[in-house]
Design an enzyme around this catalytic site. Structure first.
Site, PDB file in Angstrom:
ATOM      1  N   GLY A 150     -14.588  55.104  61.275  1.00 29.10           N
ATOM      2  CA  GLY A 150     -15.339  56.162  60.497  1.00 29.10           C
ATOM      3  C   GLY A 150     -16.221  57.224  61.566  1.00 29.10           C
ATOM      4  CB  SER A 189      -5.180  50.036  63.870  1.00 26.71           C
ATOM      5  OG  SER A 189      -6.770  50.706  63.712  1.00 26.71           O
ATOM      6  NE  ARG A 190       0.717  53.350  68.305  1.00 26.58           N
ATOM      7  CZ  ARG A 190       0.731  53.438  69.644  1.00 26.58           C
ATOM      8  NH1 ARG A 190      -0.097  54.373  69.992  1.00 26.58           N
ATOM      9  NH2 ARG A 190       1.491  53.061  70.532  1.00 26.58           N
ATOM     10  CB  THR A 208      -7.208  59.389  57.929  1.00 25.10           C
ATOM     11  OG1 THR A 208      -8.223  58.163  58.164  1.00 25.10           O
ATOM     12  CG2 THR A 208      -6.180  58.931  56.823  1.00 25.10           C
ATOM     13  CB  THR A 265      -9.398  51.124  69.898  1.00 26.03           C
ATOM     14  OG1 THR A 265     -10.524  51.155  69.320  1.00 26.03           O
ATOM     15  CG2 THR A 265      -9.213  50.112  71.013  1.00 26.03           C
ATOM     16  CG  ASP A 289     -12.356  52.902  51.634  1.00 28.95           C
ATOM     17  OD1 ASP A 289     -11.824  51.738  51.794  1.00 28.95           O
ATOM     18  OD2 ASP A 289     -12.757  53.614  52.251  1.00 28.95           O
TER      19      ASP A 289
END
Lengths: 513, 513
Positions: free
Chosen positions: B180, B206-207, B210, B215, B268
């Site tokens: 975030g 992860s790519r 949103t 990373t 979430d």
């Protein structure tokens, strides 16, 4: 400094893809609009042209036959709803989720929703602004618990969002069965009786979704049922009643959207059922309503306790909306009548209306009982006289005459009334008394045979619960139009007939003759 | 008497339609298989060939270019997963919903699920047997309440269903940030420090989904990140660490499926987040784990109380699975470092590793703090010596050398490191002190500018919270590759800069120079 609008303008192409209720559009992976990155991470887009907008789910293609670089392919429902010709330039932008989805998320977190929030959700649902996932979110968020106030708000919002019929009469009656029982075509007997008496009964019905015949499918064997609002009003004004498909009248369209997701998920909550049925009846302008809840081991409601809970919900909602609602429980242990499938059921109905000697007794008696309840709503009728009056209208031929009048007003059917020419009998493998008939099993078998798409496919029952059967006697006959369907049906019936003789599967312990 | 199997055999056609995670197939409205009525009322079908099966959502077409009468069109994911060549005859049948969906319905009705039921659900999810709607049903059914035992069962099942890495070392460390915060690329500093010390830290990332950079997207500027399991093992064995994309390693694939529905629904829940992160870390074979929870008004976690609740859940699950888990809360009030977007963030990382004078102090300090925690897991290190050791490894150049070794082992990047050539500055309209920076707003702006697809697009920050700014001084610079993206970004930044000066929007009360 305004963003270049040409980037996001694409030409409409029509993609012959039936995506059911959901709006789906297709954009090329090489599209300028995608390249501008406005879609990254989004799966929903908004199409805009003048003041017309459409929310749709986005798929990406590498095939120019679906959408070239400067095109947007609209699936059938999206094309129909957007209503603009092929080649039109349309502005495409990433769509934020509908604002009302915030309320859905609040509901999922356990908060109770107010009337305005529920109204916004229903409005967005009815205008196809929710994706399948979002509809599922609302249904499941409401499935675990819904307050009385929420149920009322839901019913009211659903009733208000589509067509709302207004009738000149102080009393407008209607009946509704919660469904699940094969052959249960009482509406087609009740409507002509009640209309012949003079009470308005503007009946809209659904087509089969998971059953082998809806009332609309069966009525279609006798008359045209694709009737719009204005024509419906004129038919009811001249005949006191009608038997049409609800699809063209657009009553409680949000309900149809919710059902399109409830079905595949097999979600079935009492509250959703009551909101669904009551919203349609309120929108239809009914003032006096009779609800039929069949109870039986293979019916939708299996116990008297469940039936009572459901009854109380119907009564509660009816009272709050100022409608007279009467709820009765009926015998749902087996099919009603002898036919399952549109033509076979239409034959049963016409035999009852024609007072034919071999007309199914159970369909006749149940219809008279329901008609009696509705007739009692007439203030001019002496209390308790409903049943006798219903029987009088049936036996005198007045009901049949009224049915002919309704058929003439709706217009001629274009369907064949032929039964499927390829049939087979399922026979008892041993002597016994019919102890149970599985409604779910026979529904499935009739669908395997081709109903409701093949109007003349289906099942004719020769035996009902309590009947004595000898070894080799036929229990029922299955009609199909096609060798492979016949083979599928034979194979399904062999696996399980749906009949129990003395508590034992009818094919067990013997051979089929 | 067996049903004619040729009815339901269709030839595979490939339809170049990217339907995301969901398997979609297309059948002609005139298909014999449809005519046989087996699909009426169904929206899911099962493809079978030998012992290979695939569940898919069915669309109907009237276009032979998608599927002719004897064909079944497989969308890209369906084609890839079924893995059979075009033209192959495949048996198509209506699919019953996965059996485990009965447990999902029970959960919706409020029942607690046992380990076997949750295992079956996760197994079906990981094998793409659930439709989007069904995935939503599970997520929402579990969103309102989930017991501790259910959370453990969920985490365990998710960890077990994909790849499970096993390492020869007694201590395998890992770190994870719940995300975030823009620019927060601490992993790329922490991994080389920890690896240089000698502790194994096999990091998968992860790519961006949103956000403007994950990373994996940022590391890709420096090295290849599409690395599979065997290669990963060899890299970790030679370098003690790696910084690769998790997509090729298939850790907790059910998590990826759940996320594909959680994101569009903006669901979430704490429990889902913990199950998601912990299942991936358990599957990755980590024994000692550091979780970073940034707290701030525009971070994922906004209060210390929420952070504590989340911390306790991580600790609970970690303990039950025998992993050492340490959870720290960090300053999440503003971006970390000065760059937002893959190239800009990679520059920040290399500046810190290279001990450059203008390297962002906050990225350096946060990375040292995290590395210190991880180094303390080394039994050979004296308690409290972690920070000094981390700084020593950074300042000596050992970390930079280790990073070069990892980059060499993973292989060269194929990405350009150029920044977007079209840039604009956002300048303060009035004097003041930066009082707030909106992480969400800057994330969106960097995406509008083209990140992460355009590696060199993004934002360079000149001011952070507490900095004095004079009227006309630049707050940040936005880099794009393309006129229209530049225009969109200018328009978005003008609407809201994301910066507050003395509690007032930075563009308010003046004109942009």
């Amino acid at each position: 400094m305004n963003p270049d609008p040409s980037r996001s303008q694409l030409k409409i192409r029509r993609v012959h893809l039936d995506t059911g209720r959901e709006n789906v559009v297709v954009i090329s992976r090489r599209s300028k609009a995608l390249r501008a990155d406005i879609f990254r991470g989004f799966s929903r887009v908004e199409l805009r042209l003048d003041d017309k907008t459409l929310l749709a789910t986005l798929l990406i293609t590498d095939d120019d036959a679906l959408a070239a670089q400067d095109e947007i392919g609209l699936s059938e429902p999206a094309f129909r709803r957007f209503g603009k010709p092929v080649g039109t330039l349309v502005t495409v932008a990433p769509a934020s989720p509908p604002e009302s989805l915030e309320a859905v998320r609040a509901k999922i977190r356990g908060r109770t929703l107010d009337k305005a929030e529920i109204g916004a959700i229903i409005n967005d649902l009815a205008h196809f602004r929710y994706s399948d996932m979002e509809i599922a979110a609302f249904l499941i968020g409401s499935a675990s618990f819904i307050t009385s106030d929420e149920l009322l708000a839901l019913t009211g919002a659903m009733a208000q969002v589509g067509t709302q019929l207004i009738w000149p009469d102080p009393i407008v009656v209607d009946k509704h069965c919660i469904g699940g029982i094969p052959g249960n075509r009482t509406s087609m007997v009740v409507v002509p009786i009640v209309a012949a008496h003079g009470l308005p009964i503007p009946k809209t019905s659904s087509r089969a979704i998971t059953s082998p015949a809806g009332t609309a499918d069966t009525m279609e064997v006798l008359a045209r049922v694709n009737v719009g609002v204005e024509e419906m009003k004129s038919i009811v004004s001249s005949c006191n009643g009608c038997l049409i498909w609800g699809g063209h009248v657009n009553l409680s369209p949000a309900d149809d959207v919710l059902i399109s997701v409830e079905r595949p998920l097999s979600l079935d909550t009492r509250e959703q059922m009551v909101a669904s049925i009551m919203s349609k009846k309120i929108a239809a302008g009914s003032t006096h309503l009779l609800i039929d809840i069949p109870v039986g081991p293979t019916a939708k409601v299996t116990t008297a306790i469940d039936a009572m809970r459901l009854r109380k919900l119907f009564e509660f909602v009816g009272d709050r909306f100022g409608r007279s609602v009467e709820v009765i429980t009926t015998d749902g242990r087996q099919p009603i009548g002898s036919g399952i499938g549109p033509v076979l059921e239409a034959n049963d109905v016409m035999a009852v209306l024609g007072n034919e000697a071999d007309a199914p007794h159970d369909l006749r008696e149940k219809s008279l009982r329901l008609a009696a309840h509705l007739l009692e709503y007439d203030p001019k009728l002496r209390g308790g006289a409903g049943y006798a009056r219903a029987r009088e209208l049936l036996e005198s031929g007045a009901a049949l005459k009224q049915m002919q009048k309704i058929i003439d007003a709706q217009g001629p059917s274009t369907c064949s009334t032929d039964l499927g020419p390829i049939s087979f009998d399922v026979r008892a493998a041993h002597d016994g008394v019919v102890s149970a008939i599985d409604c779910l099993r026979l529904n499935r078998l009739a669908r395997t045979a081709g109903a409701p798409l093949d109007k003349g496919a289906g099942i004719r029952l020769f035996k009902k619960i309590g009947d004595r059967v000898e070894q080799g006697e036929p229990l029922y006959r299955v009609y199909t139009f096609d060798g492979p369907e016949h083979d599928l049906a034979v194979s399904a019936a062999r696996q399980e007939t749906g009949y129990m003789l003395n508590g034992r599967e009818a094919l067990q312990g013997g051979t089929q003759s």
